[in-house]
Write an enzyme that holds these catalytic residues in place. Structure first.
Site, PDB file in Angstrom:
ATOM      1  N   GLY A  16       0.847  -1.257   0.015  1.00  0.00           N
ATOM      2  CA  GLY A  16      -0.068   0.059   0.032  1.00  0.00           C
ATOM      3  C   GLY A  16       0.844   1.287  -0.215  1.00  0.00           C
TER       4      GLY A  16
ATOM      5  N   ASP B 238       2.655   2.484   2.423  1.00  0.00           N
ATOM      6  CA  ASP B 238       3.813   2.325   3.123  1.00  0.00           C
ATOM      7  C   ASP B 238       4.867   1.840   2.155  1.00  0.00           C
ATOM      8  OD1 ASP B 238       4.571  -0.062   5.798  1.00  0.00           O
ATOM      9  OD2 ASP B 238       5.537   1.714   4.987  1.00  0.00           O
TER      10      ASP B 238
HETATM   11  N1  APR Z   1      -0.753   7.751  -2.076  1.00  0.00           N
HETATM   12  C1  APR Z   1      -2.028   7.908  -1.599  1.00  0.00           C
HETATM   13  N2  APR Z   1      -2.907   6.970  -0.874  1.00  0.00           N
HETATM   14  C2  APR Z   1      -2.688   5.650  -1.046  1.00  0.00           C
HETATM   15  C3  APR Z   1      -1.091   5.332  -1.794  1.00  0.00           C
HETATM   16  C4  APR Z   1      -0.602   6.341  -2.615  1.00  0.00           C
HETATM   17  N3  APR Z   1       0.554   6.236  -3.281  1.00  0.00           N
HETATM   18  N4  APR Z   1      -1.264   3.923  -2.250  1.00  0.00           N
HETATM   19  C5  APR Z   1      -2.437   3.454  -1.222  1.00  0.00           C
HETATM   20  N5  APR Z   1      -2.926   4.634  -0.708  1.00  0.00           N
HETATM   21  C6  APR Z   1      -4.144   4.455   0.083  1.00  0.00           C
HETATM   22  C7  APR Z   1      -5.047   3.287  -0.232  1.00  0.00           C
HETATM   23  O1  APR Z   1      -5.887   3.260  -1.155  1.00  0.00           O
HETATM   24  C8  APR Z   1      -5.978   3.556   1.046  1.00  0.00           C
HETATM   25  O2  APR Z   1      -7.049   4.123   0.861  1.00  0.00           O
HETATM   26  O3  APR Z   1      -3.862   4.657   1.132  1.00  0.00           O
HETATM   27  C9  APR Z   1      -4.836   4.035   2.128  1.00  0.00           C
HETATM   28  C10 APR Z   1      -4.382   2.993   3.181  1.00  0.00           C
HETATM   29  O4  APR Z   1      -4.245   1.703   2.635  1.00  0.00           O
HETATM   30  P1  APR Z   1      -3.062   1.055   3.064  1.00  0.00           P
HETATM   31  O5  APR Z   1      -1.803   1.728   2.456  1.00  0.00           O
HETATM   32  O6  APR Z   1      -3.202  -0.541   2.747  1.00  0.00           O
HETATM   33  O7  APR Z   1      -2.748   1.139   4.647  1.00  0.00           O
HETATM   34  P2  APR Z   1      -3.586   0.391   5.901  1.00  0.00           P
HETATM   35  O8  APR Z   1      -5.037   0.211   5.505  1.00  0.00           O
HETATM   36  O9  APR Z   1      -3.602   1.538   6.904  1.00  0.00           O
HETATM   37  O10 APR Z   1      -2.907  -0.913   6.203  1.00  0.00           O
HETATM   38  C11 APR Z   1      -1.489  -0.930   6.519  1.00  0.00           C
HETATM   39  O11 APR Z   1      -0.676  -2.092   4.843  1.00  0.00           O
HETATM   40  O12 APR Z   1       1.042  -1.640   3.553  1.00  0.00           O
HETATM   41  C12 APR Z   1       0.475  -2.107   4.666  1.00  0.00           C
HETATM   42  O13 APR Z   1       2.723  -1.938   5.941  1.00  0.00           O
HETATM   43  C13 APR Z   1       1.468  -1.470   5.941  1.00  0.00           C
HETATM   44  O14 APR Z   1       0.615  -3.340   7.419  1.00  0.00           O
HETATM   45  C14 APR Z   1       0.365  -2.163   7.087  1.00  0.00           C
HETATM   46  C15 APR Z   1      -0.835  -1.867   6.517  1.00  0.00           C
END
Ligand code: APR
Length: 172
Positions: free
Chosen positions: A32, A34
């Site tokens: 995601g 991260d």
């Molecule tokens: N820019 C902005 N928003 C983004 C991006 C980006 N490049 N990539 C993804 N998103 C959005 C997703 O579409 C979602 O709406 O960020 C939001 C949060 O999604 P995740 O990244 O999956 O985060 P979260 O739901 O908090 O889960 C965290 O996921 O990646 C792993 O290491 C992380 O274990 C942790 C978990």
């Protein structure tokens, strides 16, 4: 609320004093946003995360936030926060409020003027977008954060539409 902006885009392309990462307690990267932030920031960000003290593998407990340097990103800091897993963690509303509160407190105490945030917990962690928007925008609207330019960066038009509807309701 005029210090709060919603936009569609990739948070790693933004320029702000701090960019917020939706991390996990280990703070060693993931998928995601991260994964996107670590890819864009480069290895210096991972090195900075590794330097954050850890206890039993946890660098950032759920609902808290940690601040690091930003590697190659166009910002001074990355603020890593860990949101709740909606169906697994107790009191997800409280934990999501806490994650945003700790995040914005770090932005203020580190002299940031602008901060860009993703929809924490709304991806892998399964938080319903509308409920998450209500919590995130309520925290951002608190008077102690009015000195910040706050940008919520949504990653899909559908997500932006939902957040905009909540934002509009709060302004009425
Ligand atoms: N820019 C902005 N928003 C983004 C991006 C980006 N490049 N990539 C993804 N998103 C959005 C997703 O579409 C979602 O709406 O960020 C939001 C949060 O999604 P995740 O990244 O999956 O985060 P979260 O739901 O908090 O889960 C965290 O996921 O990646 C792993 O290491 C992380 O274990 C942790 C978990």
């Amino acid at each position: 609320m005029k210090h709060i902006r919603l936009m569609l885009g990739d948070i790693t392309a933004l320029q702000a004093d701090a960019i917020v990462n939706a991390a996990n307690p280990k703070m060693l990267g993931g998928g995601g946003v991260d994964g996107a932030i670590h890819r864009a920031a480069g290895p210096d960000l991972l090195a900075a995360c590794r330097a954050v003290p850890e206890h039993d593998g946890v660098r950032c407990p759920i609902g808290e936030a940690r601040i690091t340097s930003a590697g190659n990103l166009n910002c001074r800091h990355v603020i890593h926060t860990v949101g709740p897993r909606y169906l697994l963690d107790p009191d997800p509303q409280l934990l999501l409020d806490s994650a945003y509160t700790h995040t914005l407190n770090l932005a203020v105490t580190h002299g940031c003027r602008s901060v860009a945030l993703p929809a924490v917990s709304c991806g892998v962690y399964g938080y319903p977008l509308e409920e998450a928007a209500e919590i995130a925008l309520a925290v951002a609207a608190r008077k102690e954060y009015r000195s910040l330019d706050i940008t919520f960066c949504l990653f899909s038009q559908a997500n932006l539409d939902i957040w905009t509807a909540v934002y509009t309701q709060m302004c009425d």
